[in-house]
Every structure is written in structure tokens, then in C-alpha cells.
Enzyme design. Structure first.
Site, mmCIF file in Angstrom:
data_model
loop_
_atom_site.group_PDB
_atom_site.id
_atom_site.type_symbol
_atom_site.label_atom_id
_atom_site.label_comp_id
_atom_site.label_asym_id
_atom_site.label_seq_id
_atom_site.Cartn_x
_atom_site.Cartn_y
_atom_site.Cartn_z
ATOM 1 N N THR B 153 10.941 -40.120 -45.440
ATOM 2 C CA THR B 153 9.657 -39.721 -46.055
ATOM 3 C C THR B 153 9.117 -38.537 -45.243
ATOM 4 O OG1 THR B 153 8.482 -41.426 -44.794
ATOM 5 C CG2 THR B 153 9.088 -41.964 -47.054
ATOM 6 N N LYS B 179 14.609 -45.141 -40.947
ATOM 7 C CA LYS B 179 13.626 -44.106 -41.230
ATOM 8 C C LYS B 179 12.272 -44.589 -40.733
ATOM 9 C CE LYS B 179 10.958 -43.803 -43.965
ATOM 10 N NZ LYS B 179 9.493 -44.067 -43.877
ATOM 11 N N THR B 190 10.926 -52.473 -37.623
ATOM 12 C CA THR B 190 10.373 -51.184 -38.035
ATOM 13 C C THR B 190 10.380 -50.991 -39.530
ATOM 14 O OG1 THR B 190 10.420 -48.828 -37.693
ATOM 15 C CG2 THR B 190 12.521 -49.890 -38.026
ATOM 16 N N GLU B 276 5.116 -38.913 -36.759
ATOM 17 C CA GLU B 276 4.453 -37.861 -37.532
ATOM 18 C C GLU B 276 3.730 -36.866 -36.626
ATOM 19 O OE1 GLU B 276 3.771 -40.051 -41.819
ATOM 20 O OE2 GLU B 276 2.164 -40.088 -40.353
ATOM 21 N N ASN B 402 -1.452 -36.637 -42.415
ATOM 22 C CA ASN B 402 -2.088 -37.847 -42.937
ATOM 23 C C ASN B 402 -3.423 -37.649 -43.628
ATOM 24 O OD1 ASN B 402 -0.246 -40.042 -42.341
ATOM 25 N ND2 ASN B 402 -0.425 -39.255 -40.259
#
Lengths: 407, 407
Positions: B153, B179, B190, B276, B402
Site C-alpha cells: 500500500t 507488507k 503485523t 510511512e 496520512n
């Protein structure tokens, strides 16, 4: 009950002063004092962090063991935390200097510090500062305001609140100032909050009132999930209002406690809305919970979620993150039976019903989320308890402030 | 034991495929399949979030109740979480389509989904995708790599790890892909991790090995403190290596478990380092703890602290925040007796001794903190236990990603 913004000199008999003494660079104000013309009963709540700053340890001793207190000395710039024996010795010397200047006992002096952790306090600067500030102590609104400015770190504005009530024909006033923008996730109390009142109240009832309101005010705010080493909230009551002494629960106590709650809720919301880098206040209400604890845990989990906070910054009604934050909170609820709403001055919208999307308008939601203060309401349909938490969005400026705080 | 990066086709008898089927816009790869040429025993660990995505509920059923499993169907773009009955029905139809295409039982099909919470899965697209991917299933390294790309993603790169060991003269291989970049604070496992092995091992011992290593690998990473609704880690063992079956604890089990640990630790570190917006992997070791639990709580508290993460981004040795995060963790330790070090490829520096600054060079510390992977070591001098946690720095790009994920 009318909320005002007069600060720590609003109540009778309290003086304040603030200014630059040399702890911070340039001419930035870095030190404040509060003084009552008569001895006060004192109450306090302090951080639950195992690493307690030296002034927290000092104040706990005063609040628990001394019968009265009469002054507070506060500095910004250095937190005097993780400073070992030398840090506590700095507190003792600060109190001695204030004691000599104000002609009050050493154990009548409360101390507050905020700023960088790990650096030692320059006690000679503090001693010199007490010499400068003592003759400036004044009961004016301006003096309170300068004191509130002097305790700021990354705050963007000073935070002062006052309220007056009538008790048996006498006017009783509570005033307060606080600071806090980062390392805000109080667990007992916020970073630094100083309250004064002219109420006549016993030490025991003052502590009871303070402890009870702190739970629903400072302990319900979070900027970044980091519980500080310095969280301190103290209140001084000098009794000059002349009301019948509050020595037990009853109508007078309830009214005093309610007034104290209002002052602290306003101060707490000011801290949350002025969170480091924040563009908006984020309020979370969990309603129809089975127990108060359940509502508190859920509200704090939502208001603390980084992903939710980033979505609030982006004015994005990303409700999946809210449901997710509820789910990992540890509180039990029916994950298939949650309704979610967003509300602000611009309106109210139901975005989730029984845990699935209502097919709401994203544009309408974004319009509502664009205000300075936005509320998320989570209805878990289990009972009659509720809780409100306050936080802020997570922004680029939070990173900017904290990636480079010390330089 | 040599760590390789061959992924889910490294072990004998496993095929994979991936590609674009139409869940995501443009030509972005959005779907992957894994298939074993013979039935496998399966084990899994799943999110502890009360809000569990439909595929998590589906997989828990398969892992607990079915004797064997043989395929995995994974999509990115939509998480199929908070989707109610319709979401679970989508899982059933996905498994039926894979069952028909691969000629295996419906309850042999595991499912993984990752992406936006709250949106419904377009099952017709998934069914069409299974039709496209089934003929592409291949045991090549390239096929595994395309599958790993297809489950991404906000990940910036695919994550594959493999390792081989000898058991009784037979080569046993474990390969895996995973991922995860946001909503990463696994509490059980996870986001999505798929492991394959040709080991001959009983279902019970496979589950025991997986559960034991997940605790020290995925459950020790955090990107943002948000425990996902979709966390899933499953392993398929098809027995083609021909080693003596592992049915109890013993030397073979220990070696298999150690190999599984290495694969999962590497995958977990890849997730943390690719958090991220992250610019660096942040490793935290707590050493000389009295108990393992104490070390785990302290390490996770440090690695999760927003203020510490922002300081790591700023290459700022702001150790007060680390001590503060230890203090509010809830773990007991002596706050006056902590040593702190920073370490990286560029060297090692002691910055705190007995909880006060060593007077270290800030420039030297910044040099050490400028590497791609940095380690903080906290020595609490109480015993012989230790724990390691992995996270990343908190950056502008985390906010960017985000605040505007869905648009």
C-alpha cells in the site's frame, strides 16, 4: 457562572510578576512568581511518570507535609528533570531565596519548572531573578498576564481563566494560568497549572476538589501521548473571600468544585487546542457507554491515535481509523454496533451507523471538519455513561518543532 | 544460517503470482496469490484489535478448524474491515472462486486484505482477478517478487526474506513476504505477512513455533502506535523437504524455530524501516532488565514516543525524552540508575550515566544518529533480561501521507 480570563490575580490578595531573567536567550520572558499576602492552604496533583522532575518532588513534599504555602516560583527554559541531587539542591536554594525576599518560611514556597530535560538549573540566575521580580509583584490583571507569558515554552499564547461564584452572600473567585504544548498526555495533571482562590476551604476539601476535577479535565487531554516528567497542578486558597469555611461535602463544596471544574476544563482545552503545531482543537465524546472507565479509555484512544490526528489535519472523515482506535483501546464494546458523528460550528453529520458507512457526503464532512474546533461523537449504545477527551491534529509543524527543539 | 531475499517461492512446491486486476486505479498491482502443489499444514497469528477485518475472521476459522490449507488470495487497496456481513460474504465468494480455479476445498483458501477501512470489496473484480492470476502461478523468484509488490500500500518497496537450514541431511527452506508501513503497532502480528516452508512439521508445532517468534519480531515493531484491524501472519508448510517430521520440541524444532525467527525478524525490521515517511530505522535495546516483560514494556515505550521519534528525525540526541518515555511506560525501574547509549555504523557513544548527562559531544552524537539505522541502548542495571524493539522516525512525510491518504 461566567468564565473570564483574568488569571492568577483574579482572586483577592494574590500578586504576580514575570519577566526575563537570563535562563532563556534574548529577551524572552522566562520566570514568574505568585504571592499571596496571607498564608494559604495548598493542594496539588502531580505527574505519575516514574521519572519525576526535582520541582515535582519538592512540591509533593510541601503539599503533603507543610500546613500552608504562600508563594510559587516558576521558570521556563529548563525543566530541572533528570538532574539528580544537584537538581533538588537547586530547588532548596530557590525556596531559600524566595523565603528571604518575601519573609515567609522556606517550606511555604512551591516551585515549577518547564523546558529541556537533563540540563541543570542555573541557580544564581534564579536567585537574581527572585530579587528582580519580588518588588514587581502586583495584584493587577497585567501582572498576571505577564506571569502567564513568562511560563510559556512552545505555547503560542498565554493561558488564563477565572470564574466567580457566590457562596453564602460572599463572592468567591478562582483564577488560574497554565502552560503546555508538547509532551502533553497528563496522567494526574498537566504540565504546569497554577490556580489561586480566595475561598475559605480546608486543606483536605481543597485537595479533594482538585483531585476530582483533574480526572475529567487535564487527564483527558493529549497532544502527543508523552506523559511529562513535570506535570504539576497546584492551587492556593488564601481565605480572603470570607465565606463560611468549606470543611465537608455539601452545597457550598459542590458549587466550589463545579467552578474549579469550569476553570480547569477551559485551561485544559486551551492546552489541547494550542498543542504543538496544531491547527484545530479535536474533541472526542464517547456517549452511551456502560461504565465511565470504558468511555474514558475509548475517548482517549481515539484522541491519541496518530492516524486519526493526521486525518483531522487533512479534514478527512477517515472514520475507519476511529473505529480501529476504539478496537485496540482495550475497552470492550460491540464492534458491530457503533454510530459515529462529526460536529462543529458548521453543523453535524452522521457518518457511521451500526459500524458501517451511512453513505454521507464527503464534501459536507470536510466542511464540518474545516472549523477551528471539531468534535467526534462515538455512540456505543450500551448504557448512560459518557466521557470527553481533548486533543489536536498532527501536523507538519509538530515535526518541525520537535525535530529541532533544542537548537 | 544465511539470510536471502527469495520470498514465498523459495521453499519447494510453492508458486506465486501477482498483478493489476482493477481494485486500485491505474495499472498499480493490487492482487496476489500463493499456491502449494500439495496440501499444507497452516498456522497463524492475528490482530488483537476488537474490530477484526472480515479476512481475519475467515482465516482464524481456517487455521483453527481446517486440517490443511493450500492457497492464499491477497488484495491491496481495500482492507475489507468494518464491512459487516457483506464483507464476510465477500471472503466466502473469494474462497469459492479460488477453490474452483485451483481444484482445492473452499476451506483450504486463506485470504488477506489491506487498504482503506470501511469500503466494500468489489467481489466481481476479485473473481476476475483469480481467473487472471491462476494461470500465471509460477515457482520462480520473479513470480514471488511480483506477488510481494502486489500487496503493497504505502510501502516504498516489497519485502521478501528467505533462509535455509539442514535438518537430518535435508535442506529445509522458509520464505516469506510482508507488507506494512502505516497503522503498524502489531499486537499479535503485523499487518500482512505470508510465510511458506517445505518443512515436514505438525500443525501443532508449526503454530507453536510461529506464536513464539511473533512475540519477539512483529509484536516488537511500531510505526505509529495504531494496532491494525487486519494484522495477519500465516505460514504454510507443505512437507516437500522430506525431513523427519517435527512433532515435538527438540533439536530440529529449535533449529526450525530459530530459522523462522530470523526470517520474521528481518521482515519486521523491513516494515519498521519502511514506516510511512520514515528516513531511518530506529532500534531500541533495553538491557540488564530484571524480567523480559519489563524490558519489552520499556523498549516499546521508547520506540513509540512521538517526541523521541521526532528527535531521531532531527538527529538530535534528546535523551530526556527517552528517559521520560521510560518513566511513563508503567514498568518499574530505578530512575536514578539508567545508562543510555546511541550506536550506528558510525560508532557508539555513551550519553547518560546514572541518569545524568555524560557531557558527551553533541556533534559526535548527531554524526552517529545520521545513519540509515540507529540504535538506542538503555541499560537499567537490574538483571540479565533484554528486549529489542524496532520503529522509525516521525517525519513531515508521515503527516503528508496520512493527512490525505484517501484522496
Amino acid at each position: 457562572m461566567q468564565i473570564g480570563h483574568e488569571g492568577v490575580t483574579a482572586a483577592m490578595g494574590f500578586k504576580a510578576a514575570g519577566g526575563h531573567t537570563g535562563i532563556k536567550k534574548g529577551n524572552t520572558k522566562d520566570m514568574a512568581m505568585i504571592y499571596s499576602i496571607v498564608p494559604c492552604v495548598a493542594a496539588g496533583t502531580f505527574t505519575t511518570n516514574l521519572v519525576k522532575a526535582a520541582p515535582v518532588q519538592w512540591d509533593q513534599h510541601i503539599v503533603h507535609d507543610a500546613e500552608t504555602a504562600q508563594a510559587v516560583v516558576i521558570n521556563s527554559g529548563i525543566a530541572n528533570a533528570a538532574t539528580g541531587k544537584q537538581g533538588y539542591e537547586a530547588c532548596r536554594r530557590t525556596a531559600e531565596a524566595a523565603s528571604a525576599a518575601l519573609h515567609i518560611p522556606v517550606d511555604s514556597v512551591l516551585i515549577g519548572s518547564t523546558g529541556v530535560i537533563g540540563a541543570q538549573i542555573p541557580v544564581d540566575v534564579i536567585e537574581k531573578g527572585i530579587g528582580i521580580l519580588t518588588p514587581m509583584l502586583d495584584n493587577s490583571r497585567e501582572a498576571a498576564s505577564i506571569a502567564a507569558q513568562s511560563i510559556m515554552t512552545t505555547d503560542t499564547h498565554p493561558k488564563e481563566v477565572s470564574v466567580s461564584i457566590e457562596l453564602g452572600g460572599k463572592t468567591v473567585t478562582i483564577g488560574g494560568m497554565c502552560k503546555g504544548a508538547g509532551m502533553i498526555h497528563p496522567n494526574m495533571c498537566t504540565m504546569l497549572s497554577f490556580l489561586t482562590t480566595d475561598a475559605v476551604i480546608s486543606k483536605q476539601m481543597l485537595q479533594e476538589a482538585l483531585s476530582s476535577v483533574v480526572k475529567d479535565t487535564y487527564n483527558m487531554i493529549s497532544v502527543d501521548g508523552d506523559t511529562s516528567t513535570n506535570d504539576t497542578c497546584v492551587i492556593l486558597a488564601n481565605g480572603l473571600a470570607g465565606n463560611d469555611e468549606i470543611t465537608a461535602r455539601g452545597e457550598d463544596y459542590n458549587r466550589f468544585q463545579q467552578a474549579l471544574f469550569e476553570v480547569n476544563r477551559e485551561l485544559a482545552k486551551m492546552i489541547a487546542g494550542d498543542g504543538e503545531g496544531a491547527t484545530r482543537l479535536f474533541e472526542v465524546k464517547v456517549v452511551h457507554a456502560k461504565t465511565k472507565d470504558q468511555a474514558v479509555v475509548l475517548a482517549k484512544s481515539i484522541v491519541t491515535s496518530n492516524l486519526t490526528k493526521a486525518a483531522i489535519y487533512g479534514r478527512d472523515a477517515n472514520w475507519g481509523r476511529i473505529l480501529c482506535a476504539m478496537g485496540y483501546s482495550g475497552a470492550k464494546f460491540d464492534p458491530e454496533n457503533v454510530d459515529l458523528y462529526f460536529e462543529s460550528k458548521a453543523g453535524k453529520i452522521k457518518i457511521v451507523e451500526n459500524s458501517v458507512s451511512t453513505g454521507y457526503s464527503e464534501e459536507e464532512a470536510t466542511r464540518i471538519l474545516s472549523e477551528d474546533a471539531v468534535t467526534c461523537i462515538a455512540d456505543i449504545k450500551m448504557g448512560e455513561q459518557e466521557a470527553t477527551a481533548w486533543g489536536c491534529d498532527l501536523t507538519y509543524d509538530y515535526i518541525k518543532i520537535n525535530a529541532d527543539y533544542r537548537s
